[in-house]
Design a protein around this motif. Structure first.
Motif, PDB file in Angstrom:
ATOM      1  N   LEU A   9       0.813  -1.216   0.000  1.00  0.00           N
ATOM      2  CA  LEU A   9       0.000   0.000   0.000  1.00  0.00           C
ATOM      3  C   LEU A   9       0.843   1.261   0.000  1.00  0.00           C
ATOM      4  N   ILE A  10       1.878   1.304   0.796  1.00  0.00           N
ATOM      5  CA  ILE A  10       2.722   2.502   0.873  1.00  0.00           C
ATOM      6  C   ILE A  10       3.401   2.750  -0.468  1.00  0.00           C
ATOM      7  N   SER A  11       3.915   1.708  -1.095  1.00  0.00           N
ATOM      8  CA  SER A  11       4.579   1.869  -2.400  1.00  0.00           C
ATOM      9  C   SER A  11       3.607   2.346  -3.469  1.00  0.00           C
ATOM     10  N   VAL A  12       2.394   1.838  -3.457  1.00  0.00           N
ATOM     11  CA  VAL A  12       1.377   2.265  -4.427  1.00  0.00           C
ATOM     12  C   VAL A  12       1.088   3.758  -4.242  1.00  0.00           C
ATOM     13  N   LEU A  13       0.917   4.180  -2.994  1.00  0.00           N
ATOM     14  CA  LEU A  13       0.618   5.590  -2.728  1.00  0.00           C
ATOM     15  C   LEU A  13       1.816   6.481  -3.047  1.00  0.00           C
TER      16      LEU A  13
END
Length: 154
Positions: A9-13
């Motif tokens: 999730l953090i990488s996507v954001l």
């Protein structure tokens, strides 16, 4: 911050943030036709609108669950999203040729950059430390899928 891979999730954001910053740089160069600037603003609005949905659907709930004090921070971020959506709607209704457009766009860019800074320096590190990596990966996959179907307008 614990990195769990390109689909957590953090990488996507973070990837969304880089795309928005790229678009901001192009807008700030103030080059191109009025039509091109309109297309750029529409692209930014699409990116930010889907990003906001992902944060509200997956990031803030998990942040509230795993991070001490997460409710207060998530509530503040949600309030900022309301203002972001209002400004995006106003930008949608303006032509880049209108005098008010550049002022509103500059304010929008500054506001989004403040949100990005807060997320990258405070929220993501806390979430990365507190949330299990497998949960972040699961939510990242959901976020990537949602980007394909999420609303693109505020």
């Amino acid at each position: 911050m614990t990195a769990t891979g390109p689909t957590d999730l953090i990488s996507v954001l973070m990837s969304d943030h880089r795309e928005v910053e790229r678009l901001f740089a192009e807008l700030e160069a103030r080059e191109g036709t009025v039509e091109h600037r309109r297309e750029l603003v529409d692209h930014v609005i699409t990116e930010v609108a889907s990003h906001v949905i992902i944060e509200e659907t997956w990031m803030f709930p998990v942040f509230r669950t795993y991070v001490e004090g997460g409710d207060r921070i998530a509530d503040q971020e949600m309030k900022e999203h309301v203002e972001t959506e209002r400004v995006m709607k106003e930008l949608e209704g303006l032509s880049p040729a209108e005098s008010h457009f550049e002022e509103l766009l500059s304010r929008f860019i500054a506001d989004i950059r403040r949100q990005i800074e807060c997320e990258e320096n405070e929220i993501f590190p806390e979430l990365g430390k507190a949330c299990p990596p497998e949960r972040l990966r699961e939510l990242g996959e959901k976020a990537l899928h949602a980007k394909e179907t999420a609303p693109t307008r505020p």
